[in-house]
Design a protein around this motif. Structure first.
Motif, PDB file in Angstrom:
ATOM      1  N   CYS A 262     -33.401   7.743 -58.838  1.00  0.00           N
ATOM      2  CA  CYS A 262     -33.691   8.466 -57.596  1.00  0.00           C
ATOM      3  C   CYS A 262     -32.554   8.276 -56.595  1.00  0.00           C
ATOM      4  CB  CYS A 262     -34.992   7.954 -56.954  1.00  0.00           C
ATOM      5  SG  CYS A 262     -36.479   8.275 -57.918  1.00  0.00           S
ATOM      6  N   TYR A 263     -32.532   9.147 -55.601  1.00  0.00           N
ATOM      7  CA  TYR A 263     -31.666   8.968 -54.438  1.00  0.00           C
ATOM      8  C   TYR A 263     -32.468   8.137 -53.432  1.00  0.00           C
ATOM      9  CZ  TYR A 263     -28.580  12.581 -56.295  1.00  0.00           C
ATOM     10  OH  TYR A 263     -27.727  13.305 -57.090  1.00  0.00           O
ATOM     11  N   VAL A 264     -31.914   7.016 -53.025  1.00  0.00           N
ATOM     12  CA  VAL A 264     -32.681   6.053 -52.237  1.00  0.00           C
ATOM     13  C   VAL A 264     -32.006   5.785 -50.898  1.00  0.00           C
ATOM     14  CG1 VAL A 264     -33.614   3.699 -52.169  1.00  0.00           C
ATOM     15  CG2 VAL A 264     -33.560   4.964 -54.342  1.00  0.00           C
ATOM     16  N   LYS A 265     -32.808   5.749 -49.842  1.00  0.00           N
ATOM     17  CA  LYS A 265     -32.356   5.300 -48.537  1.00  0.00           C
ATOM     18  C   LYS A 265     -33.136   4.047 -48.156  1.00  0.00           C
ATOM     19  CE  LYS A 265     -30.834   9.663 -46.426  1.00  0.00           C
ATOM     20  NZ  LYS A 265     -31.085  10.660 -45.328  1.00  0.00           N
ATOM     21  N   ILE A 266     -32.409   3.019 -47.763  1.00  0.00           N
ATOM     22  CA  ILE A 266     -33.037   1.794 -47.278  1.00  0.00           C
ATOM     23  C   ILE A 266     -32.953   1.778 -45.759  1.00  0.00           C
ATOM     24  CG2 ILE A 266     -32.958  -0.728 -47.263  1.00  0.00           C
ATOM     25  CD1 ILE A 266     -31.772  -0.631 -50.052  1.00  0.00           C
ATOM     26  N   PHE A 267     -34.100   1.798 -45.103  1.00  0.00           N
ATOM     27  CA  PHE A 267     -34.154   1.744 -43.652  1.00  0.00           C
ATOM     28  C   PHE A 267     -34.395   0.299 -43.226  1.00  0.00           C
ATOM     29  CE2 PHE A 267     -34.989   6.102 -44.671  1.00  0.00           C
ATOM     30  CZ  PHE A 267     -34.418   6.827 -43.637  1.00  0.00           C
ATOM     31  N   VAL A 268     -33.447  -0.247 -42.518  1.00  0.00           N
ATOM     32  CA  VAL A 268     -33.514  -1.656 -42.123  1.00  0.00           C
ATOM     33  C   VAL A 268     -34.286  -1.769 -40.806  1.00  0.00           C
ATOM     34  CG1 VAL A 268     -32.205  -3.745 -41.618  1.00  0.00           C
ATOM     35  CG2 VAL A 268     -31.305  -2.060 -43.257  1.00  0.00           C
ATOM     36  N   ILE A 269     -35.513  -2.227 -40.903  1.00  0.00           N
ATOM     37  CA  ILE A 269     -36.358  -2.389 -39.720  1.00  0.00           C
ATOM     38  C   ILE A 269     -36.056  -3.710 -39.028  1.00  0.00           C
ATOM     39  CG2 ILE A 269     -38.730  -2.417 -38.872  1.00  0.00           C
ATOM     40  CD1 ILE A 269     -37.792   0.229 -40.152  1.00  0.00           C
ATOM     41  N   GLN A 270     -35.916  -4.773 -39.832  1.00  0.00           N
ATOM     42  CA  GLN A 270     -35.588  -6.095 -39.290  1.00  0.00           C
ATOM     43  C   GLN A 270     -34.689  -6.832 -40.276  1.00  0.00           C
ATOM     44  OE1 GLN A 270     -38.772  -8.539 -37.577  1.00  0.00           O
ATOM     45  NE2 GLN A 270     -37.953 -10.315 -38.663  1.00  0.00           N
ATOM     46  N   LYS A 271     -33.561  -7.317 -39.773  1.00  0.00           N
ATOM     47  CA  LYS A 271     -32.616  -8.049 -40.610  1.00  0.00           C
ATOM     48  C   LYS A 271     -32.158  -9.278 -39.822  1.00  0.00           C
ATOM     49  CE  LYS A 271     -28.387  -6.669 -41.013  1.00  0.00           C
ATOM     50  NZ  LYS A 271     -27.148  -5.920 -41.348  1.00  0.00           N
ATOM     51  N   SER A 272     -32.948 -10.330 -39.886  1.00  0.00           N
ATOM     52  CA  SER A 272     -32.594 -11.560 -39.176  1.00  0.00           C
ATOM     53  C   SER A 272     -31.977 -12.586 -40.126  1.00  0.00           C
ATOM     54  CB  SER A 272     -33.836 -12.160 -38.499  1.00  0.00           C
ATOM     55  OG  SER A 272     -34.885 -12.333 -39.439  1.00  0.00           O
ATOM     56  N   ASP A 273     -32.285 -12.451 -41.412  1.00  0.00           N
ATOM     57  CA  ASP A 273     -31.746 -13.365 -42.424  1.00  0.00           C
ATOM     58  C   ASP A 273     -30.716 -12.586 -43.254  1.00  0.00           C
ATOM     59  OD1 ASP A 273     -31.197 -14.962 -44.616  1.00  0.00           O
ATOM     60  OD2 ASP A 273     -33.256 -15.647 -44.859  1.00  0.00           O
ATOM     61  N   PHE A 274     -29.436 -12.737 -42.925  1.00  0.00           N
ATOM     62  CA  PHE A 274     -28.385 -11.961 -43.586  1.00  0.00           C
ATOM     63  C   PHE A 274     -28.253 -12.313 -45.068  1.00  0.00           C
ATOM     64  CE2 PHE A 274     -27.389 -11.485 -39.165  1.00  0.00           C
ATOM     65  CZ  PHE A 274     -26.876 -10.195 -39.060  1.00  0.00           C
ATOM     66  N   TYR A 275     -28.496 -13.566 -45.405  1.00  0.00           N
ATOM     67  CA  TYR A 275     -28.396 -13.995 -46.800  1.00  0.00           C
ATOM     68  C   TYR A 275     -29.448 -13.280 -47.652  1.00  0.00           C
ATOM     69  CZ  TYR A 275     -28.533 -17.002 -50.924  1.00  0.00           C
ATOM     70  OH  TYR A 275     -28.528 -17.471 -52.208  1.00  0.00           O
ATOM     71  N   THR A 276     -30.679 -13.251 -47.157  1.00  0.00           N
ATOM     72  CA  THR A 276     -31.748 -12.566 -47.884  1.00  0.00           C
ATOM     73  C   THR A 276     -31.449 -11.070 -48.006  1.00  0.00           C
ATOM     74  OG1 THR A 276     -33.396 -14.157 -47.129  1.00  0.00           O
ATOM     75  CG2 THR A 276     -34.212 -12.029 -47.879  1.00  0.00           C
ATOM     76  N   PHE A 277     -30.938 -10.485 -46.931  1.00  0.00           N
ATOM     77  CA  PHE A 277     -30.600  -9.059 -46.954  1.00  0.00           C
ATOM     78  C   PHE A 277     -29.518  -8.762 -47.995  1.00  0.00           C
ATOM     79  CE2 PHE A 277     -27.896  -5.558 -45.374  1.00  0.00           C
ATOM     80  CZ  PHE A 277     -28.832  -4.533 -45.382  1.00  0.00           C
ATOM     81  N   ASP A 278     -28.461  -9.583 -48.004  1.00  0.00           N
ATOM     82  CA  ASP A 278     -27.379  -9.373 -48.967  1.00  0.00           C
ATOM     83  C   ASP A 278     -27.871  -9.505 -50.403  1.00  0.00           C
ATOM     84  OD1 ASP A 278     -25.588  -8.884 -46.967  1.00  0.00           O
ATOM     85  OD2 ASP A 278     -24.756 -10.916 -46.933  1.00  0.00           O
ATOM     86  N   ARG A 279     -28.752 -10.469 -50.639  1.00  0.00           N
ATOM     87  CA  ARG A 279     -29.286 -10.646 -51.993  1.00  0.00           C
ATOM     88  C   ARG A 279     -30.102  -9.419 -52.411  1.00  0.00           C
ATOM     89  NH1 ARG A 279     -32.582 -16.033 -52.331  1.00  0.00           N
ATOM     90  NH2 ARG A 279     -32.847 -15.317 -54.492  1.00  0.00           N
ATOM     91  N   PHE A 280     -30.880  -8.901 -51.480  1.00  0.00           N
ATOM     92  CA  PHE A 280     -31.699  -7.733 -51.786  1.00  0.00           C
ATOM     93  C   PHE A 280     -30.825  -6.504 -52.079  1.00  0.00           C
ATOM     94  CE2 PHE A 280     -33.962  -3.881 -50.344  1.00  0.00           C
ATOM     95  CZ  PHE A 280     -35.024  -3.904 -51.237  1.00  0.00           C
ATOM     96  N   ILE A 281     -29.805  -6.294 -51.263  1.00  0.00           N
ATOM     97  CA  ILE A 281     -28.917  -5.150 -51.467  1.00  0.00           C
ATOM     98  C   ILE A 281     -28.151  -5.293 -52.774  1.00  0.00           C
ATOM     99  CG2 ILE A 281     -26.943  -3.881 -50.562  1.00  0.00           C
ATOM    100  CD1 ILE A 281     -29.577  -3.440 -49.053  1.00  0.00           C
TER     101      ILE A 281
END
Length: 354
Positions: A262-281
């Motif tokens: 699929c074509y996916v868009k990730i909408f970042v509502i809250q990103k306070s933990d950059f490490y967790t965000f990077d791992r998810f991306i």
């Protein structure tokens, strides 16, 4: 008699994207043809824009279109009627040069390419109306005003139709020309809409982000009861993920398998933990198998707590901004209504290109 109605197939869409062709093929293989066989449908009407590109056809796209649509129809002994749409025609002034005539000659297609024509489908007379080009406009309207038919099927840019969400056609053909018909079914605009008389059937699948979360599929018309039944395409091409690391464990364990292909868009509502965000991306890029991934973030200015009510009232959409810009032009030499129409057409065309 049951007739399958399908429109705006747009083979070669998204710049002849192979992934998009695979998505189209999945619909025909898993949904369209199995339902036709189950319902014992042997006649198909394609209401136009079979191909996406007006200027040329990619050879691989043509091969794939024949494999997923045209050849299966004739291997099953089905009867195919095709109306030309504007995307099928090379020139904007005439339908004379068109992709269907030049690329699908090996199939016994009933092609309606110039003028409206009455066809009797088991007692139901339908006026088959291809894209009305300027060189055939007057004669086409004359036929429409006199034809002895119950229904009309066409590829029509009617005034008042919704082209995109909240963007309406204001310079198309007047609806009064079609009032004499019991029902009108049309292709052209991809969003399903029905005013009780004119029904836009909509595209069979999502093609752009404007189609997100809207019903797509095809219809079957019963010529005896005159009832129309919609069959929804279960597959979606565009999906959204809302990232909120206030639930860190949940995001790290988020199931991304439904977003595959699929074509996916990730909408970042809250990103306070950059490490967790990077791992998810990273996991999305490495394991997601998405056709495309876009990240939309920094909504700080859109926090409801930071926005006054008056500010929200002042937010305007693109077309409103363009109209206001034109109105503020200080010149008597400019036809502002004409300029607005040109800008609207450009906006609609740009919205279809991704």
């Amino acid at each position: 008699m049951k007739i399958a109605l399908i429109t705006d197939l747009h083979f070669g869409g998204k710049n002849d994207n192979i992934s998009f062709s695979a998505f189209q093929s999945r619909f025909y293989e898993e949904t369209f043809f199995p339902i036709l066989e189950k319902e014992k449908v042997t006649t198909i009407i394609d209401l136009g824009d079979t191909f996406d590109r007006r200027k040329y056809t990619n050879f691989n796209t043509l091969k794939l279109a024949k494999e997923m649509f045209f050849t299966p129809i004739y291997e099953r002994g089905m009867d195919l009627h095709v109306l030309l749409g504007n995307h099928d025609c090379y020139f904007k002034s005439t339908n004379d040069v068109n992709s269907m005539s030049l690329t699908c000659g090996e199939y016994p297609i009933h092609l309606y390419k110039d003028m409206p024509e009455v066809v009797d489908f088991d007692g139901l007379k339908i006026l088959m109306t291809p894209w009305i080009a300027p060189d055939k406009y007057a004669e086409s309207l004359r036929i429409i005003s006199r034809a002895k038919a119950d229904f009309l099927m066409g590829h029509l840019p009617l005034q008042g139709a919704e082209m995109l969400d909240n963007v309406y056609c204001d310079d198309g053909i007047e609806r009064k020309h079609f009032k004499r018909f019991e029902r009108v079914f049309s292709g052209h605009f991809h969003k399903q809409q029905d005013d009780g008389h004119v029904r836009y059937l909509g595209a069979p699948y999502e093609i752009t982000w404007h189609d997100y979360n809207s019903k797509k599929g095809f219809h079957i018309l019963d010529t005896e009861t005159r009832e129309l039944e919609f069959y929804q395409n279960p597959n979606r091409l565009f999906k959204k993920i809302y990232y909120d690391d206030g639930q860190s464990d949940e995001m790290l364990n988020y199931d991304i398998t439904p977003y595959e292909g699929c074509y996916v868009k990730i909408f970042v509502i809250q990103k306070s933990d950059f490490y967790t965000f990077d791992r998810f991306i990273d996991r999305c890029y490495n394991d997601g198998n998405f056709y495309e991934l876009k990240i939309v973030e920094d909504f700080s200015d859109l926090d409801p707590n930071n926005i006054a009510d008056q500010s929200m009232e002042d937010v305007e959409d693109t077309m409103t901004l363009l109209d206001r810009y034109v109105e503020e032009i200080d010149s008597v030499a400019i036809n502002k209504n004409k300029l607005k129409r040109i800008l609207k057409n450009l906006y609609v065309e740009a919205s279809e290109v991704e």
